[in-house]
Design an enzyme around this catalytic site. Structure first.
Site, PDB file in Angstrom:
ATOM      1  N   CYS A  78     -42.348  75.868  18.056  1.00  0.00           N
ATOM      2  CA  CYS A  78     -43.362  76.251  18.835  1.00  0.00           C
ATOM      3  C   CYS A  78     -44.390  74.910  19.230  1.00  0.00           C
ATOM      4  CB  CYS A  78     -44.048  77.228  18.478  1.00  0.00           C
ATOM      5  SG  CYS A  78     -45.220  77.140  17.151  1.00  0.00           S
ATOM      6  N   GLU A 125      -5.632  87.565 -15.851  1.00  0.00           N
ATOM      7  CA  GLU A 125      -6.215  86.977 -14.629  1.00  0.00           C
ATOM      8  C   GLU A 125      -4.896  86.789 -13.778  1.00  0.00           C
ATOM      9  OE1 GLU A 125      -9.256  86.945 -15.136  1.00  0.00           O
ATOM     10  OE2 GLU A 125      -9.969  85.474 -13.468  1.00  0.00           O
ATOM     11  N   TYR A 181      -1.751  85.589 -16.496  1.00  0.00           N
ATOM     12  CA  TYR A 181      -1.774  85.447 -17.795  1.00  0.00           C
ATOM     13  C   TYR A 181      -2.565  86.629 -18.344  1.00  0.00           C
ATOM     14  CZ  TYR A 181       0.134  80.682 -17.791  1.00  0.00           C
ATOM     15  OH  TYR A 181       0.812  79.513 -17.743  1.00  0.00           O
ATOM     16  N   ASP A 198      -9.418  80.283 -13.046  1.00  0.00           N
ATOM     17  CA  ASP A 198     -10.312  80.593 -12.004  1.00  0.00           C
ATOM     18  C   ASP A 198      -9.238  81.384 -11.044  1.00  0.00           C
ATOM     19  OD1 ASP A 198     -12.122  80.720 -10.124  1.00  0.00           O
ATOM     20  OD2 ASP A 198     -12.043  78.733  -9.605  1.00  0.00           O
ATOM     21  N   LYS A 227     -13.578  83.013 -28.061  1.00  0.00           N
ATOM     22  CA  LYS A 227     -13.743  84.374 -28.702  1.00  0.00           C
ATOM     23  C   LYS A 227     -13.738  84.405 -29.905  1.00  0.00           C
ATOM     24  CE  LYS A 227     -11.238  86.100 -24.419  1.00  0.00           C
ATOM     25  NZ  LYS A 227      -9.809  86.440 -23.948  1.00  0.00           N
ATOM     26  N   SER A 276     -17.729  91.406 -17.995  1.00  0.00           N
ATOM     27  CA  SER A 276     -18.131  90.091 -17.607  1.00  0.00           C
ATOM     28  C   SER A 276     -18.194  89.128 -18.559  1.00  0.00           C
ATOM     29  CB  SER A 276     -18.948  89.773 -16.272  1.00  0.00           C
ATOM     30  OG  SER A 276     -18.928  88.577 -16.077  1.00  0.00           O
ATOM     31  N   LEU A 277     -18.287  87.969 -18.539  1.00  0.00           N
ATOM     32  CA  LEU A 277     -18.711  86.965 -19.808  1.00  0.00           C
ATOM     33  C   LEU A 277     -20.094  86.022 -19.539  1.00  0.00           C
ATOM     34  CD1 LEU A 277     -15.212  85.096 -20.018  1.00  0.00           C
ATOM     35  CD2 LEU A 277     -16.210  86.631 -21.803  1.00  0.00           C
ATOM     36  N   ARG A 286     -10.930  94.441 -10.950  1.00  0.00           N
ATOM     37  CA  ARG A 286     -12.214  94.698 -11.678  1.00  0.00           C
ATOM     38  C   ARG A 286     -13.199  95.514 -10.945  1.00  0.00           C
ATOM     39  NH1 ARG A 286     -16.089  90.434 -14.378  1.00  0.00           N
ATOM     40  NH2 ARG A 286     -16.377  89.861 -12.174  1.00  0.00           N
ATOM     41  N   LYS A 312     -18.994  76.694 -19.105  1.00  0.00           N
ATOM     42  CA  LYS A 312     -18.634  76.180 -17.762  1.00  0.00           C
ATOM     43  C   LYS A 312     -18.610  74.577 -17.896  1.00  0.00           C
ATOM     44  CE  LYS A 312     -18.483  80.136 -15.419  1.00  0.00           C
ATOM     45  NZ  LYS A 312     -19.089  80.182 -14.024  1.00  0.00           N
ATOM     46  N   GLU A 352      -9.696  79.659 -25.319  1.00  0.00           N
ATOM     47  CA  GLU A 352      -8.768  79.762 -24.056  1.00  0.00           C
ATOM     48  C   GLU A 352      -9.354  79.199 -23.014  1.00  0.00           C
ATOM     49  OE1 GLU A 352      -8.614  83.832 -23.222  1.00  0.00           O
ATOM     50  OE2 GLU A 352      -7.949  84.406 -25.299  1.00  0.00           O
ATOM     51  N   CYS A 398     -45.451  82.009  17.145  1.00  0.00           N
ATOM     52  CA  CYS A 398     -44.165  81.186  16.850  1.00  0.00           C
ATOM     53  C   CYS A 398     -42.909  81.872  16.796  1.00  0.00           C
ATOM     54  CB  CYS A 398     -44.344  80.340  15.584  1.00  0.00           C
ATOM     55  SG  CYS A 398     -42.964  79.368  14.965  1.00  0.00           S
ATOM     56  N   CYS A 421     -44.538  71.894  14.743  1.00  0.00           N
ATOM     57  CA  CYS A 421     -43.577  73.091  14.235  1.00  0.00           C
ATOM     58  C   CYS A 421     -42.282  72.594  15.526  1.00  0.00           C
ATOM     59  CB  CYS A 421     -44.105  74.199  14.651  1.00  0.00           C
ATOM     60  SG  CYS A 421     -42.624  75.689  14.648  1.00  0.00           S
ATOM     61  N   CYS A 436     -46.375  76.242  10.023  1.00  0.00           N
ATOM     62  CA  CYS A 436     -46.714  76.346  11.248  1.00  0.00           C
ATOM     63  C   CYS A 436     -47.872  77.159  11.356  1.00  0.00           C
ATOM     64  CB  CYS A 436     -45.597  76.903  12.200  1.00  0.00           C
ATOM     65  SG  CYS A 436     -46.239  77.407  13.657  1.00  0.00           S
ATOM     66  N   LYS A 486     -10.663  79.168 -18.966  1.00  0.00           N
ATOM     67  CA  LYS A 486     -11.183  80.161 -18.018  1.00  0.00           C
ATOM     68  C   LYS A 486     -10.403  79.942 -16.952  1.00  0.00           C
ATOM     69  CE  LYS A 486     -15.286  82.496 -16.830  1.00  0.00           C
ATOM     70  NZ  LYS A 486     -14.881  82.822 -15.451  1.00  0.00           N
TER      71      LYS A 486
HETATM   72  S1  IVH Z   1     -11.780  87.710 -21.342  1.00  0.00           S
HETATM   73  C1  IVH Z   1     -14.561  91.120 -22.064  1.00  0.00           C
HETATM   74  N1  IVH Z   1     -10.382  85.459 -20.866  1.00  0.00           N
HETATM   75  O1  IVH Z   1     -13.605  85.531 -16.069  1.00  0.00           O
HETATM   76  C2  IVH Z   1     -14.298  89.758 -21.634  1.00  0.00           C
HETATM   77  N2  IVH Z   1     -11.674  86.214 -19.276  1.00  0.00           N
HETATM   78  O2  IVH Z   1     -16.448  85.490 -15.970  1.00  0.00           O
HETATM   79  C3  IVH Z   1     -13.106  89.842 -20.775  1.00  0.00           C
HETATM   80  N3  IVH Z   1     -11.356  85.071 -17.093  1.00  0.00           N
HETATM   81  O3  IVH Z   1     -13.861  89.102 -16.083  1.00  0.00           O
HETATM   82  C4  IVH Z   1     -12.665  88.396 -20.226  1.00  0.00           C
HETATM   83  N4  IVH Z   1     -10.206  83.556 -17.932  1.00  0.00           N
HETATM   84  O4  IVH Z   1     -11.726  88.026 -15.058  1.00  0.00           O
HETATM   85  C5  IVH Z   1     -11.166  86.243 -20.465  1.00  0.00           C
HETATM   86  N5  IVH Z   1      -9.208  83.294 -20.740  1.00  0.00           N
HETATM   87  C6  IVH Z   1     -10.151  84.457 -20.065  1.00  0.00           C
HETATM   88  C7  IVH Z   1     -10.422  84.525 -18.946  1.00  0.00           C
HETATM   89  C8  IVH Z   1     -11.284  85.281 -18.466  1.00  0.00           C
HETATM   90  C9  IVH Z   1     -10.609  83.965 -16.760  1.00  0.00           C
HETATM   91  C10 IVH Z   1     -12.082  85.818 -16.262  1.00  0.00           C
HETATM   92  C11 IVH Z   1     -12.193  87.347 -16.330  1.00  0.00           C
HETATM   93  C12 IVH Z   1     -13.546  87.692 -16.455  1.00  0.00           C
HETATM   94  C13 IVH Z   1     -14.303  86.545 -15.991  1.00  0.00           C
HETATM   95  C14 IVH Z   1     -15.693  86.487 -16.486  1.00  0.00           C
END
Ligand code: IVH
Length: 753
Positions: free
Chosen positions: A413, A133, A226, A77, A292, A43-44, A96, A316, A73, A435, A410, A429, A75
């Site tokens: 009751c 994604e 992508y 959704d 990254k 995850s991130l 995943r 975020k 990049e 109750c 309350c 309460c 993120k």
């Molecule tokens: S890299 C090891 N790049 O966000 C890192 N993830 O919250 C792998 N996601 O599991 C993720 N856009 O499914 C990467 N440009 C992006 C992304 C991205 C969306 C998702 C991905 C990841 C999740 C983490």
């Protein structure tokens, strides 16, 4: 998540093996086949401000020991997809899942225009995992919902047509409302592109036909991909992540047009700012920016934590805020009697789902937020999950708004609401024993996983047992079967089967209301069998139709849940002592404290006989819990619960326990040693292994550190085993673990070199 991580760092002994910090994602409830990823999908970690982002960059630069080029990049959704290519051919596509094991969606993935079955070019590695994604572009999402609306209309029209064609005796009038509702259920509007994408990728088209198939195909057709990373490729022929993308693009895989390589913090801030202002110009939904480290050599050097790489971070954007009307502020009462005001609002879509309720915590928070009933309020989801009222739009007031007044009684009751002790803000309460809200909450808690783990004793069952009910067949009003939890282990099948009850919302305590405006009623303990009236059992369907005879003779059976509930309650009587302690609903006594108490004292009687100092001295207990225990034993009605449960066969003791403190006083074979049990150890349940360690006088820890003396690992052991090996901690199998906890470390065979 961040607070939890900090807490676990400060108190590693409190980290549970199922802690969210150790897992990448939640395993979904689905029937799809699964596959183990060749390399874990991580995850991130997140940051929520530019300052935090700069801090992270500085830390990363310091760890790298040099200047770093950043790959930025969007993120996306959507949902992560792992494409496994062997010698250039797609062999599987998987979601995943929990990061290690994903769900197979190969057939659907192959139908996406963005997923090549064979990679373009040549010289492909024997094995590479391409991660990306999957998303539904915003424009396509709108079209998809328009199609759903159209399909709803067609489904409704079809059902009317069918009704007109099938002429049969005694046919009921066409129920327009019911037909509309049914069409809505079949083709609902999707709340957000992410959910629509996730369902779209995981559906089984082979099981669909007609309008459903049309909808399913359209949903699949709208999915895009992508790619944003690779896995399981030890030595890619490039030096930077940005070059990986060029390579992947050359193989015919779709890369995002929004990716940049940037050098300075100022450029990063511009990038963040630009997309914050221009979110709507992007073809997909985004919830942040991913930064990254571009250089691949640094990825290996910086490595990863248990859930996320150290070479990447997600920034975020602040959560979306909306405005809605505050219709009312009501008060709910929970298991501990705490009275919590909550906002009732006009339903509003925010961050992907409809919100109409939000907790306001207590009367002071209401004052502090400055909201009045009738106000237009600003609403958001904290962490994009939990609805939160931020405050009023004061300019929009017209004078008709009124202040909230915290009730003094309350709402369930009628007993007085008051602070438990002087200086408390929370009001409780004053009728804990009977109750209905508190009893209901406690009974539900008894069934919960951290207590007696009784699956059949969930929200609805707890409500049915503790609320005034009615007899589902006769309509007769029935007093609550359990006015308190005293009688829980005396329940009888005949008494529970007839119960029919109004279902409440666990968050608000409000009665649920159905589409028809009537309260939702459930009779969880009965199963109804419909049979033909006497004499008509053997008639042919045609005869029955002609005579207008329907299956309307009812036989009431106990439901599977009713039978299971009684069986589970019977088994619960002799469950581990700590579970029974948790089920007593003593303040602050959750699984951790209960385990410590159970292991040290061995019985409820011994705990009751102990003084404050002895209780407080037990490791994992302390003065606050000691006081809570003494308070609890003070109340006569608590003793009545224990006595009735014991009379019903509940065993509040550990068989063969040597008595209070014996294990630690006599040293115990594991005195002073810390042991971690992980994976499936033959002969032990998860809890059983922990208990064996504690009973032998050792400390059962849940995470491996330098202070760990032994790790007992069975099949399925994951990161803890790896950590033990990297720290040189001795690893034992199930048989060696048995020797350790019964005879002590001296009896173990020498460790292999
Ligand atoms: S890299 C090891 N790049 O966000 C890192 N993830 O919250 C792998 N996601 O599991 C993720 N856009 O499914 C990467 N440009 C992006 C992304 C991205 C969306 C998702 C991905 C990841 C999740 C983490």
């Amino acid at each position: 998540m961040r607070r939890l991580e900090d807490l676990e760092r400060a108190h590693p002994e409190l980290q549970n093996r199922d802690s969210p910090t150790l897992s990448v994602g939640a395993p979904g409830e689905t029937e799809l086949d699964t596959i183990e990823h060749a390399e874990r999908m991580l995850s991130l970690d997140n940051v929520f401000s530019l300052d935090e982002l700069r801090e992270w960059c500085a830390k990363t630069r310091a760890a790298a020991g040099r200047d770093v080029a950043w790959l930025t990049e969007l993120k996306i959704d959507g949902l992560a997809l792992n494409l496994r290519y062997e010698n250039g051919s797609l062999t599987s596509a998987a979601t995943r899942g929990d990061g290690r094991i994903g769900e197979l969606v190969t057939q659907n993935a192959l139908r996406l225009a963005d997923v090549p079955e064979r990679l373009a070019g040549y010289g492909h590695p024997a094995l590479v995992e391409v991660r990306g994604e999957v998303f539904i572009p915003v424009a396509a999402f709108e079209e998809l919902n328009a199609l759903q609306a159209e399909l709803r209309e067609r489904a409704y029209a079809e059902s009317r047509e069918k009704w007109e064609h099938v002429r049969s005796a005694g046919k009921k009038a066409f129920d327009e409302e019911a037909r509309r509702r049914s069409a809505e259920r079949r083709f609902p509007a999707f709340a957000n592109p992410r959910n629509a994408a996730s369902g779209g990728l995981r559906q089984d088209l082979d099981k669909k036909e007609g309008l459903e198939l049309e909808a399913g195909e359209a949903r699949l057709g709208s999915l895009r991909l992508y790619v944003h990373g690779i896995g399981a490729w030890p030595d890619p022929p490039v030096a930077a992540q940005s070059e990986v993308y060029e390579l992947l693009a050359g193989w015919g895989l779709p890369t995002s047009p929004h990716t940049r390589v940037l050098a300075t913090d100022a450029e990063l801030a511009d990038f963040v700012h630009h997309y914050g202002e221009n979110r709507a110009s992007v073809e997909h939904e985004l919830d942040g920016i991913v930064v990254k480290v571009d250089e691949l050599a640094l990825h290996a050097e910086l490595a990863e934590t248990s859930r996320a790489p150290r070479w990447a971070i997600a920034y975020k954007y602040p959560p979306e805020e909306v405005q809605t009307r505050l219709i009312d502020i009501r008060v709910g009462v929970g298991r501990t009697g705490r009275a919590t005001p909550y906002a009732v609002m006009e339903p509003k879509l925010v961050a992907g789902s409809e919100v109409s309720r939000a907790t306001l915590h207590n009367q002071e928070v209401v004052v502090h937020k400055g909201v009045l009933i009738g106000d237009l309020v600003v609403l958001r989801k904290a962490g994009d999950v939990i609805p939160e009222v931020l405050g009023p739009v004061a300019e929009a007031r017209d004078g008709s708004e009124r202040a909230f007044v915290m009730p003094t009684e309350c709402p369930e009751c009628g007993h007085e609401l008051r602070p438990m002790k002087e200086g408390d803000i929370d009001l409780r309460c004053s009728n804990p024993r009977t109750c209905p809200a508190q009893v209901r909450g406690r009974v539900e808690h008894i069934g919960s996983r951290g207590a007696l783990d009784i699956e059949a004793l969930g929200e609805v069952a707890a409500a049915a047992l503790t609320r005034p009910a009615r007899n589902a067949q006769t309509g007769e009003e029935l007093a609550p079967l359990l006015p308190t939890e005293e009688g829980l282990f005396d329940l009888e099948l005949e008494r529970i089967v007839p119960l029919e009850v109004v279902v409440t919302d666990p968050e608000t305590g409000e009665d649920r209301v159905g589409d028809d405006g009537e309260p939702v009623r459930r009779a969880p303990f009965q199963r109804i069998e419909k049979v033909y009236p006497p004499g008509w059992e053997d008639a042919t369907p045609a005869e029955r139709r002609r005579a207008g005879v329907r299956k309307d003779h009812l036989i009431v059976h106990p439901s599977a849940q009713a039978v299971k509930l009684l069986e589970e309650l019977e088994r619960a009587k002799t469950k581990e002592l700590w579970r029974l302690l948790v089920s007593l609903n003593i303040r602050h006594v959750g699984p951790v404290a209960a385990r410590a108490l159970a292991a040290y004292f061995g019985s409820l009687d011994a705990i009751r006989a102990a003084g404050r100092d002895e209780l407080a001295a037990v490791e994992g207990v302390g003065p606050i819990i000691a006081d809570a225990l003494l308070d609890w034993f003070e109340a006569d009605w608590h003793r009545v619960i224990v006595d009735r449960w014991v009379a019903a066969g509940v065993r509040f003791s550990i068989p063969d326990h040597p008595g209070p403190g014996a294990a630690s006083a006599a040293g115990g074979v594991l005195a002073g040693l810390t042991v971690v049990a992980t994976g499936a150890l033959e002969g032990y349940t998860r809890d059983g292994a922990q208990e064996a360690i504690v009973q032998a006088g050792g400390k059962a820890a849940s995470s491996v550190s330098k202070k760990t003396d032994f790790v007992a690992a069975g099949p399925g052991a994951g990161s803890k085993l790896a950590k033990a090996e990297s720290l040189g901690v001795r690893v034992l199998d199930a048989e060696q673990f048995r020797i350790l906890v019964t005879e002590g470390p001296g009896a173990l065979p020498p460790a292999e070199a």
